[in-house]
Design a protein around this motif. Sequence first.
Motif: not given
Length: 193
Positions: A172-179
């Motif tokens: 889930e890291l990429p989606a969370r970093e985008a947030q």
Amino acid sequence: MTQQWQSDLDAWAGGWAAIREDETPQGVRAWNGSLPQDTVASVELVLVCEPSDAGTVRDAVVAAGSDVLSTDVLLCGAVQDLDRGLGFPGDAGLFDAPMGDWSRFEVDDWGQPVAHSAMSVQEGVAFVGALHADSSQDRDPAEVLDPLVSAMANEAFLADAERLYTVVPESELPAREAQGWQRVAAVVRCLRR
């Protein structure tokens, strides 16, 4: 040098336990180079460490005869970075329900729940639980999850929190970093035998 997540450990771990609606595991502890000796067998232990130390911690857990249950990522974000003022698509709206030490947040679109999460604010920091989006919707989950995080950050600000934490799988890291979240530590869950 003590990291911010270490200073906030009791607060975010308490928020995590509140959302999970269970007692804090035997301990959520910062890794100090060795496994705690004061834990009992068959009890979950959570060790938090620098991301580069995750392999060392897993090896130490296995060498001690314990089981590694998971290795996740601890993320942190400043309220002002995560509260981006994003709006929900179409006629979707946010509803929240206090549940004692935590609150459930739900995004509804035409009366149908399309996303939800939970948040607990303790001692000036907030802990955000897993983000869930309805996979049957014909939309990118980020269309509802990104505004949900933004709205929860605003709620955390209103509760005088300065930082938000969350524990997520590496996937889930990429989606969370985008947030707007940033990786700050690794979280190794283990079971003492």
